[in-house]
Design a protein around this motif. Structure first.
Motif, PDB file in Angstrom:
ATOM      1  N   LEU A 146      39.481  63.082 -66.128  1.00 15.41           N
ATOM      2  CA  LEU A 146      40.394  64.111 -66.622  1.00 15.41           C
ATOM      3  C   LEU A 146      39.679  65.085 -67.543  1.00 15.41           C
ATOM      4  O   LEU A 146      39.837  66.313 -67.432  1.00 15.41           O
ATOM      5  CB  LEU A 146      41.566  63.450 -67.341  1.00 15.41           C
ATOM      6  CG  LEU A 146      42.636  64.381 -67.908  1.00 15.41           C
ATOM      7  CD1 LEU A 146      43.477  64.986 -66.788  1.00 15.41           C
ATOM      8  CD2 LEU A 146      43.539  63.629 -68.883  1.00 15.41           C
ATOM      9  N   LEU A 147      38.873  64.565 -68.447  1.00 11.63           N
ATOM     10  CA  LEU A 147      38.131  65.420 -69.377  1.00 11.63           C
ATOM     11  C   LEU A 147      37.102  66.271 -68.645  1.00 11.63           C
ATOM     12  O   LEU A 147      36.914  67.452 -68.957  1.00 11.63           O
ATOM     13  CB  LEU A 147      37.437  64.565 -70.437  1.00 11.63           C
ATOM     14  CG  LEU A 147      38.333  64.041 -71.554  1.00 11.63           C
ATOM     15  CD1 LEU A 147      37.571  63.043 -72.415  1.00 11.63           C
ATOM     16  CD2 LEU A 147      38.831  65.184 -72.423  1.00 11.63           C
ATOM     17  N   LYS A 190      46.216  59.741 -61.578  1.00  4.67           N
ATOM     18  CA  LYS A 190      45.910  59.187 -60.255  1.00  4.67           C
ATOM     19  C   LYS A 190      47.140  59.166 -59.342  1.00  4.67           C
ATOM     20  O   LYS A 190      47.311  58.255 -58.521  1.00  4.67           O
ATOM     21  CB  LYS A 190      45.294  57.787 -60.362  1.00  4.67           C
ATOM     22  CG  LYS A 190      44.056  57.708 -61.244  1.00  4.67           C
ATOM     23  CD  LYS A 190      43.422  56.342 -61.206  1.00  4.67           C
ATOM     24  CE  LYS A 190      42.244  56.244 -62.156  1.00  4.67           C
ATOM     25  NZ  LYS A 190      41.590  54.920 -62.129  1.00  4.67           N
ATOM     26  N   ILE A 191      47.990  60.192 -59.469  1.00  5.04           N
ATOM     27  CA  ILE A 191      49.199  60.199 -58.635  1.00  5.04           C
ATOM     28  C   ILE A 191      48.868  60.385 -57.154  1.00  5.04           C
ATOM     29  O   ILE A 191      49.728  60.124 -56.294  1.00  5.04           O
ATOM     30  CB  ILE A 191      50.195  61.271 -59.103  1.00  5.04           C
ATOM     31  CG1 ILE A 191      49.576  62.670 -59.060  1.00  5.04           C
ATOM     32  CG2 ILE A 191      50.713  60.950 -60.498  1.00  5.04           C
ATOM     33  CD1 ILE A 191      50.588  63.786 -59.324  1.00  5.04           C
ATOM     34  N   ASP A 192      47.639  60.794 -56.844  1.00  5.95           N
ATOM     35  CA  ASP A 192      47.223  60.871 -55.448  1.00  5.95           C
ATOM     36  C   ASP A 192      47.185  59.492 -54.792  1.00  5.95           C
ATOM     37  O   ASP A 192      47.207  59.383 -53.559  1.00  5.95           O
ATOM     38  CB  ASP A 192      45.852  61.544 -55.326  1.00  5.95           C
ATOM     39  CG  ASP A 192      44.793  60.888 -56.205  1.00  5.95           C
ATOM     40  OD1 ASP A 192      45.016  60.808 -57.427  1.00  5.95           O
ATOM     41  OD2 ASP A 192      43.747  60.456 -55.681  1.00  5.95           O
ATOM     42  N   LEU A 193      47.171  58.426 -55.600  1.00  6.66           N
ATOM     43  CA  LEU A 193      47.131  57.065 -55.060  1.00  6.66           C
ATOM     44  C   LEU A 193      48.519  56.444 -54.901  1.00  6.66           C
ATOM     45  O   LEU A 193      48.636  55.292 -54.471  1.00  6.66           O
ATOM     46  CB  LEU A 193      46.284  56.169 -55.970  1.00  6.66           C
ATOM     47  CG  LEU A 193      44.815  56.546 -56.144  1.00  6.66           C
ATOM     48  CD1 LEU A 193      44.127  55.559 -57.072  1.00  6.66           C
ATOM     49  CD2 LEU A 193      44.099  56.597 -54.802  1.00  6.66           C
ATOM     50  N   LEU A 194      49.568  57.173 -55.257  1.00  7.73           N
ATOM     51  CA  LEU A 194      50.921  56.609 -55.207  1.00  7.73           C
ATOM     52  C   LEU A 194      51.295  56.016 -53.835  1.00  7.73           C
ATOM     53  O   LEU A 194      51.967  54.969 -53.785  1.00  7.73           O
ATOM     54  CB  LEU A 194      51.951  57.665 -55.618  1.00  7.73           C
ATOM     55  CG  LEU A 194      52.146  57.852 -57.126  1.00  7.73           C
ATOM     56  CD1 LEU A 194      53.061  59.041 -57.405  1.00  7.73           C
ATOM     57  CD2 LEU A 194      52.722  56.582 -57.759  1.00  7.73           C
ATOM     58  N   LEU A 198      53.698  63.837 -68.277  1.00 12.42           N
ATOM     59  CA  LEU A 198      53.174  64.650 -67.183  1.00 12.42           C
ATOM     60  C   LEU A 198      52.616  63.748 -66.097  1.00 12.42           C
ATOM     61  O   LEU A 198      52.113  62.659 -66.379  1.00 12.42           O
ATOM     62  CB  LEU A 198      52.063  65.583 -67.686  1.00 12.42           C
ATOM     63  CG  LEU A 198      52.414  66.574 -68.787  1.00 12.42           C
ATOM     64  CD1 LEU A 198      51.179  67.393 -69.159  1.00 12.42           C
ATOM     65  CD2 LEU A 198      53.551  67.498 -68.362  1.00 12.42           C
ATOM     66  N   ARG A 199      52.665  64.214 -64.886  1.00 14.81           N
ATOM     67  CA  ARG A 199      52.092  63.478 -63.750  1.00 14.81           C
ATOM     68  C   ARG A 199      50.978  64.318 -63.145  1.00 14.81           C
ATOM     69  O   ARG A 199      51.218  65.455 -62.717  1.00 14.81           O
ATOM     70  CB  ARG A 199      53.172  63.172 -62.708  1.00 14.81           C
ATOM     71  CG  ARG A 199      54.353  62.405 -63.280  1.00 14.81           C
ATOM     72  CD  ARG A 199      55.446  62.175 -62.236  1.00 14.81           C
ATOM     73  NE  ARG A 199      56.646  61.606 -62.852  1.00 14.81           N
ATOM     74  CZ  ARG A 199      57.720  61.228 -62.179  1.00 14.81           C
ATOM     75  NH1 ARG A 199      57.748  61.355 -60.849  1.00 14.81           N
ATOM     76  NH2 ARG A 199      58.774  60.732 -62.820  1.00 14.81           N
ATOM     77  N   VAL A 200      49.781  63.770 -63.124  1.00 14.99           N
ATOM     78  CA  VAL A 200      48.630  64.552 -62.674  1.00 14.99           C
ATOM     79  C   VAL A 200      47.717  63.713 -61.790  1.00 14.99           C
ATOM     80  O   VAL A 200      47.780  62.479 -61.783  1.00 14.99           O
ATOM     81  CB  VAL A 200      47.803  65.116 -63.859  1.00 14.99           C
ATOM     82  CG1 VAL A 200      48.679  65.813 -64.880  1.00 14.99           C
ATOM     83  CG2 VAL A 200      46.981  64.032 -64.520  1.00 14.99           C
ATOM     84  N   SER A 201      46.870  64.394 -61.100  1.00 20.52           N
ATOM     85  CA  SER A 201      45.715  63.780 -60.441  1.00 20.52           C
ATOM     86  C   SER A 201      44.485  64.543 -60.897  1.00 20.52           C
ATOM     87  O   SER A 201      44.296  65.704 -60.522  1.00 20.52           O
ATOM     88  CB  SER A 201      45.833  63.842 -58.915  1.00 20.52           C
ATOM     89  OG  SER A 201      44.592  63.467 -58.319  1.00 20.52           O
ATOM     90  N   ALA A 202      43.670  63.907 -61.715  1.00 17.76           N
ATOM     91  CA  ALA A 202      42.440  64.555 -62.162  1.00 17.76           C
ATOM     92  C   ALA A 202      41.460  64.740 -61.015  1.00 17.76           C
ATOM     93  O   ALA A 202      40.563  65.575 -61.087  1.00 17.76           O
ATOM     94  CB  ALA A 202      41.793  63.723 -63.277  1.00 17.76           C
ATOM     95  N   THR A 203      41.643  63.977 -59.945  1.00 17.22           N
ATOM     96  CA  THR A 203      40.756  64.086 -58.785  1.00 17.22           C
ATOM     97  C   THR A 203      41.089  65.292 -57.922  1.00 17.22           C
ATOM     98  O   THR A 203      40.219  66.081 -57.557  1.00 17.22           O
ATOM     99  CB  THR A 203      40.832  62.803 -57.939  1.00 17.22           C
ATOM    100  OG1 THR A 203      40.401  61.687 -58.729  1.00 17.22           O
ATOM    101  CG2 THR A 203      39.942  62.912 -56.706  1.00 17.22           C
ATOM    102  N   THR A 204      42.373  65.468 -57.608  1.00 19.00           N
ATOM    103  CA  THR A 204      42.774  66.575 -56.729  1.00 19.00           C
ATOM    104  C   THR A 204      43.150  67.844 -57.492  1.00 19.00           C
ATOM    105  O   THR A 204      43.173  68.929 -56.916  1.00 19.00           O
ATOM    106  CB  THR A 204      43.977  66.164 -55.860  1.00 19.00           C
ATOM    107  OG1 THR A 204      45.135  65.999 -56.707  1.00 19.00           O
ATOM    108  CG2 THR A 204      43.701  64.868 -55.119  1.00 19.00           C
TER     109      THR A 204
END
Length: 334
Positions: free
Chosen positions: A160-161, A280-284, A308-314
């Motif tokens: 994320l950082l 990591k919401i991309d893994l949901l 908040l809901r985020v994906s630091a990857t996508t």
């Protein structure tokens, strides 16, 4: 030592600070550290003014100890903190021996083991609060917003950082990072590669950052006025909640791989937070995690909490995170 986890209890060496900052121009004639290009130099962060970073003999006293931060706005503590005699070009001033002694509540301890533990805990936290107030004042004088980012190991703080630094610095916003880990400089190297100024604090056997470590890191980092300082605390959902660093806001990151009930298993951490990021919401689609229920648990502990809901990857949800940082910055410089 920390009675819960054995933090700083023997062996493991002291705290080390390693700088990876890139040379840049500072107003007001630069900072007074002299040659602070910061590449690979180590600062021994213990032994300042007789302070011992080992927290010898202290007990964090997690059972029922409310540090008083629940649901509050960190931006309101001690702003306009001038007259302590510290130069803005240097880091926050250390406590003098007399001030450190003043911070100790109670006397030399009671005759009972439990009473002694409480007195030592109060001494450690009182000293930390005084240093945190100095850090907060020093940051406020320079219009610097500091955010304390906490999570369990593996929640995705560094990813994320890394994305935050890369995208915000790409827009011309100055971002500096304080990395906290027990060992290695791997995370700091990642942040440096993303374009951010960064120092690494290695705590040895310590399980959290504190205000004194943060003061030393700010001195080494010398963040520019008006910049954003992101502090990645040691991965731990218990002890970091107790120690004020002088930050403007506290963020807790959890990932969808950790379990829906995390907020009610570690309620104090969520009670002191200003923001929760579900990462990591991309893994949901691949895990058994209910984000709606997790958010309900978090707000049951801290009703004013934003989630908040985020994906630091996508990158999904990251603009909401940046908007939150912008709002903290606007509030801090009013």
């Amino acid at each position: 030592m920390c009675g819960t986890c054995g933090c700083a209890d023997g062996g493991g060496g002291g705290t080390r600070i390693t700088g990876f900052t890139r040379p840049h121009a500072h107003p007001n004639g630069g900072h007074a550290q002299g040659g602070h290009d910061g590449h690979g130099h180590d600062h021994e962060a213990h032994g300042h003014d007789g302070h011992d970073h080992g927290h010898d003999g202290h007990d964090h006293g997690h059972d029922g100890h409310d540090h008083g931060h629940g649901g509050h706005d960190h931006g309101g503590h001690g702003h306009g903190h001038v007259g302590h005699g510290h130069d803005l070009a240097r880091g926050p001033a250390p406590l003098t021996p007399s001030a450190a002694a003043h911070g100790a509540t109670g006397g030399g301890g009671t005759t009972t083991p439990d009473g002694e533990t409480v007195t030592l805990e109060e001494r450690v936290l009182a000293k930390n609060e005084k240093l945190a107030a100095r850090n907060r004042g020093w940051l406020a004088e320079r219009d610097i917003v500091a955010v304390n980012m906490m999570s369990s190991p593996g929640a995705g703080k560094t990813t994320l950082l890394e994305r935050t630094v890369r995208e915000l610095t790409g827009r011309g916003r100055p971002v500096a990072v304080i990395e906290g880990d027990q060992e290695t400089t791997l995370d700091a190297e990642r942040i440096g590669g993303a374009g951010g100024d960064v120092v690494q604090i290695n705590t040895g056997v310590g399980c959290h950052l504190d205000a004194e470590m943060t003061r030393d890191a700010l001195t080494a980092l010398a963040p520019r006025p008006g910049s954003l300082v992101l502090v990645e605390n040691v991965g731990n959902l218990v002890c970091p909640a107790l120690f004020d660093l002088g930050e403007d806001g506290r963020v807790v990151i959890i990932s969808v791989t950790e379990g829906t009930d995390k907020p009610i298993k570690y309620p104090h951490m969520f009670a002191v937070a200003d923001l929760v990021i579900i990462n990591k919401i991309d893994l949901l689609p691949h895990v058994d995690f209910d984000p709606d229920q997790c958010e309900k648990y978090a707000t049951s502990v801290n009703p004013g909490l934003r989630v908040l809901r985020v994906s630091a990857t996508t990158g999904e949800g990251m603009p909401d995170w940046y908007d939150w940082l912008d709002e903290r910055q606007r509030r801090a410089v009013r």
